[in-house]
Every structure is written in structure tokens, then in C-alpha cells.
Scaffold this motif. Structure first.
Motif, PDB file in Angstrom:
ATOM      1  N   SER A   1      22.552  44.617  36.834  1.00 19.58           N
ATOM      2  CA  SER A   1      21.407  43.680  36.265  1.00 19.58           C
ATOM      3  C   SER A   1      22.362  42.413  35.979  1.00 19.58           C
ATOM      4  O   SER A   1      23.121  41.507  36.376  1.00 19.58           O
ATOM      5  CB  SER A   1      21.311  43.909  34.654  1.00 19.58           C
ATOM      6  OG  SER A   1      22.648  44.671  34.146  1.00 19.58           O
ATOM      7  N   VAL A   2      21.061  41.479  35.878  1.00 19.79           N
ATOM      8  CA  VAL A   2      21.490  39.602  35.015  1.00 19.79           C
ATOM      9  C   VAL A   2      22.700  39.714  34.345  1.00 19.79           C
ATOM     10  O   VAL A   2      23.389  38.894  34.992  1.00 19.79           O
ATOM     11  CB  VAL A   2      20.244  39.342  34.822  1.00 19.79           C
ATOM     12  CG1 VAL A   2      20.853  37.940  34.411  1.00 19.79           C
ATOM     13  CG2 VAL A   2      19.168  38.708  35.992  1.00 19.79           C
ATOM     14  N   GLY A   3      22.490  40.452  33.515  1.00 15.69           N
ATOM     15  CA  GLY A   3      23.486  40.271  32.469  1.00 15.69           C
ATOM     16  C   GLY A   3      25.240  40.674  33.155  1.00 15.69           C
ATOM     17  O   GLY A   3      26.429  40.421  32.268  1.00 15.69           O
ATOM     18  N   ALA A   4      25.398  41.219  33.852  1.00 19.82           N
ATOM     19  CA  ALA A   4      26.819  41.498  34.771  1.00 19.82           C
ATOM     20  C   ALA A   4      27.340  40.486  35.881  1.00 19.82           C
ATOM     21  O   ALA A   4      28.376  40.499  35.720  1.00 19.82           O
ATOM     22  CB  ALA A   4      26.513  42.967  35.282  1.00 19.82           C
ATOM     23  N   ALA A   5      26.364  39.816  36.239  1.00 21.62           N
ATOM     24  CA  ALA A   5      26.382  38.468  37.250  1.00 21.62           C
ATOM     25  C   ALA A   5      27.886  37.521  36.929  1.00 21.62           C
ATOM     26  O   ALA A   5      28.691  37.989  37.477  1.00 21.62           O
ATOM     27  CB  ALA A   5      24.954  38.335  37.298  1.00 21.62           C
ATOM     28  N   PRO A   6      27.460  37.218  35.066  1.00 21.83           N
ATOM     29  CA  PRO A   6      28.021  35.859  35.059  1.00 21.83           C
ATOM     30  C   PRO A   6      29.541  36.856  34.252  1.00 21.83           C
ATOM     31  O   PRO A   6      30.350  36.071  34.475  1.00 21.83           O
ATOM     32  CB  PRO A   6      27.730  35.424  33.766  1.00 21.83           C
ATOM     33  CG  PRO A   6      26.595  36.296  32.976  1.00 21.83           C
ATOM     34  CD  PRO A   6      26.400  37.219  34.810  1.00 21.83           C
ATOM     35  N   ILE A   7      29.563  37.927  34.008  1.00 22.69           N
ATOM     36  CA  ILE A   7      30.776  38.591  33.274  1.00 22.69           C
ATOM     37  C   ILE A   7      32.045  39.206  34.634  1.00 22.69           C
ATOM     38  O   ILE A   7      32.999  38.564  34.730  1.00 22.69           O
ATOM     39  CB  ILE A   7      30.505  39.500  32.930  1.00 22.69           C
ATOM     40  CG1 ILE A   7      29.626  39.562  31.810  1.00 22.69           C
ATOM     41  CG2 ILE A   7      31.870  41.020  32.849  1.00 22.69           C
ATOM     42  CD1 ILE A   7      29.264  41.004  31.497  1.00 22.69           C
TER      43      ILE A   7
END
Length: 377
Positions: A128-134
Motif C-alpha cells: 500500500s501507499v502508506g508503506a512506501a515512504p517508510i
């Protein structure tokens, strides 16, 4: 571009088995499971769980996670918030805000189809998008940091919803300030894209597959299609109809080591210098004795985890006797679930591979998935 804006809603999951929420399909039950489907629900749910003092776990796309067979004795929040908002747009640029539960590849697919460049080489990455920057996802010469403007972040220490810029995220190779310990929840991510029919081929393997030279311009849709084909050939596209794709994707990160360690490897071991900075010129007035030069900086080199695994004696398709977890037949970096594998079997194979690489080359592999109740090395 307005047709990219959409909303969706959902309900509580029917099952609390975490195997149903992870792409490698392992993991026992959750003590309690919430599935907020709107941003307000997500923020309210997380704050309530924090105020109760629960042991908590976030799951988005579930593609980067190995959960123990015993499950998770706490509260699981499955982020299902979806939505893409156009913040600003003109003939040349687009700025969007994307909610954390939006599937990553669906976002990339929509952007590429509409001629927005900047993330096309990141096609096919699960999650998901939320995991991408992590973990600053990256592939084929692109990283999410090149298009990311910042995130909206629910901060654990203050309970406040704050905006973190890319500088504040301190993004690096598969890492960020969040991965290194800043606790909270990514609520949404902000991206900036460029209107362009073409993309620069920055990675040799991608350029070869495109039959162009590194640095050449290629249509963005062709880049996406080629990246998807490359990933599929390595079992890195998660397809429920493909047995070799029931996995976490790439299981180990490519090690980054000092150059002297890289030099000890065989000559055919792939390696890439990642911080080869030019030496600055020193100006000395006439008649003055120059100061001794500083000692040379130790350069860092990125190695191929796949090469290390294969040359440590772990071939594609390898499995331990009696185990249903195996190395993919297509790529040495993927550990796959051969129908009914347990988290213990995945963990055992991961630790076996890491031990062989450490014994053979003295290099410690780092697993990419988040380990929940299991040891992967």
C-alpha cells in the motif's frame, strides 16, 4: 486527471487470521482486529488504541510482513483507507495526496496511463501507499523519494496529526526515520509528478530489456510494461494464480559494505559504489606549505544479495527437507509459500540462508519483511 479521484468504504474483516491479510499467507489470529475505511475512522481508532495502552500492530497491503503462527496477542489495525485527491495541476505538473491504504501499483498504473512520469519504474511493487515512504521503496533506478513531497503522520508521542517533509523523513536505502524508530501511523502521502510522455532509463538491466542505452528516453507506458515483465520473470509480481508469487516479494535487502570487504569477494560478484564523491580541489597560496590531505574516505559498496545466496550453495527452488517454504524457482531473493507453509518454516529457511551467507562470506543479510513474533536471522 479528475477521474483519478475516488473513494471506497469497507467493513470489519470476516476473519482474524492474519494469514488472510499477508501476501505470504502465514500468521495466526489477532486478539482484536479493526479495519477503518475512512481517514477519520483511522485516526480515531488509532488514538483510542493508544489511549487504551494496547499492544498494537498495523497492516496495510501485508506484502512486507511475516507473522508468527501463534498470531498477535494485541490489537491489529488493518488500514483500508483509500482515496486520491488532486492538490494542484497544470499543463506540466501534478501534486496529489493519496491515502495510506491505496494499493501502490494501482496508483502507479493510473498515473502512467494519464502520462504522469516519476514513479513508472516502481510498477508492480506490492503493498500500500502508506508503506512506501517508510522503507523508501525503489527499483530499476527510481526510489519513492524522487516523487515524494511528504506525508501526513499521526505521531505517537504527541497524538497529533503532523506533516513530515521528505527532509524530515531522512530517507535512505530502504529506510526512513520511521523505520529507524519514530513511532506513529502514515495517514496519507503527498507526491509531485511531471507531465511527460517519456522516462529516462537509469538502470542497466531495465535499459537492456528495453533495448536502449542507460540515459535514453523511453515512453513511460513502455517502461511500466517492461518493469512488470522483469518482475514477473523473477516472481516479484504477486499473482494469486502463480504459485511462485505467494511471498513477501524480495526477502533480503542488498548488503551495503565498506569497499575493503567488497574487494574480498570473487571478481564476478556484482557490486556498485554508492557514494563515490569527487575529491575537492585545494587552493594553497604561493609560498605556503599545504596541510596534509585528509585520509581517504572509506567508500561504501552495494552487493547483490541474490548472488551471495546462490554462491553460498542455495539454488533457486531450494527447500529444507519436509518444509513447504522454498526459495523461488525464478529468483533467489524470494521465499515462497508452497501451499500451507507455516511462519516457522519460512523463518527456518530464512535463518538457514542467512547463516550460510555469513559463514561463506562473512556478510550478514538483513531481511526486508517486518518480523512479528518470529526470528528471520
Amino acid at each position: 486527471m479528475n477521474d483519478i479521484v475516488h473513494r471506497s468504504s469497507g467493513a470489519l474483516a470476516d476473519s482474524t487470521m492474519l494469514a488472510d491479510l499477508t501476501t505470504i499467507r502465514v500468521g495466526g489470529p489477532a486478539h482484536e482486529l479493526f479495519r477503518p475505511t475512512t481517514e477519520n475512522e483511522l485516526v480515531d481508532t488509532v488514538r483510542t488504541v493508544w489511549q487504551r495502552g494496547d499492544h498494537w500492530l498495523l497492516i496495510g497491503g501485508g506484502s512486507n510482513m511475516v507473522v508468527a503462527d501463534e498470531g498477535f496477542d494485541g490489537t491489529v489495525i488493518h488500514i483500508a483507507t483509500r482515496g486520491i485527491d488532486v492538490v494542484s495541476q497544470d499543463d506540466n505538473s501534478l501534486r496529489i495526496r493519496v491515502q495510506a491504504g491505496e494499493p501502490w501499483d494501482r496508483l502507479v498504473e493510473r498515473l502512467v496511463a494519464r502520462g504522469w512520469a516519476g514513479m513508472e519504474a516502481l510498477s508492480g511493487i506490492p503493498g500500500s501507499v502508506g508503506a512506501a515512504p517508510i522503507q523508501n521503496i525503489g527499483a530499476y533506478g527510481q526510489e519513492v523519494s524522487s516523487a515524494l513531497e511528504g506525508i501526513d503522520f499521526l505521531d505517537y508521542s504527541s497524538g497529533k496529526l503532523v506533516h513530515l517533509s521528505t527532509a524530515e523523513l531522512e530517507l535512505g536505502y530502504r529506510t526512513s526515520v520511521i523505520k529507524r524508530g519514530r513511532v506513529g501511523v502514515v495517514v496519507a502521502a503527498h507526491f509531485a509528478l511531471t507531465a511527460s510522455p517519456t522516462s529516462t532509463a537509469r538502470y542497466q538491466q531495465l535499459a537492456t530489456a528495453l533495448s536502449v542505452n542507460v540515459g535514453d528516453e523511453v515512453p513511460v507506458q513502455q517502461v511500466r510494461d517492461t518493469v512488470l515483465a522483469l518482475r514477473a520473470s523473477k516472481a516479484m509480481v504477486l499473482d494469486p494464480n502463480e504459485p511462485d508469487s505467494v511471498s513477501c516479494g524480495s526477502f533480503f535487502t542488498n548488503p551495503i559494505v565498506p569497499e575493503n570487504i567488497a574487494r574480498a569477494l570473487p571478481a564476478d560478484a556484482p557490486r556498485w559504489v554508492i557514494d563515490d564523491e569527487p575529491v575537492a580541489d585545494i587552493v594553497v597560496p604561493l609560498g605556503e606549505t599545504p596541510a596534509p590531505p585528509p585520509p581517504p574516505k572509506q567508500r561504501m559498496v552495494k552487493l547483490s544479495a541474490a548472488w551471495l545466496i546462490e554462491h553460498s550453495g542455495v539454488p533457486k527452488g531450494f527447500r529444507l527437507p519436509g518444509s513447504r517454504a522454498a526459495v523461488s524457482t525464478k529468483h533467489s531473493l524470494a521465499i515462497v509459500n508452497r501451499t500451507g507453509a507455516t511462519a516457522a518454516e519460512v523463518s527456518e529457511l530464512s535463518r538457514y540462508i542467512a547463516a550460510l551467507v555469513l559463514s561463506r562470506y562473512g556478510i550478514r543479510l538483513q531481511p526486508e519483511p517486518v518480523a512479528v513474533g518470529v526470528e528471520l536471522t
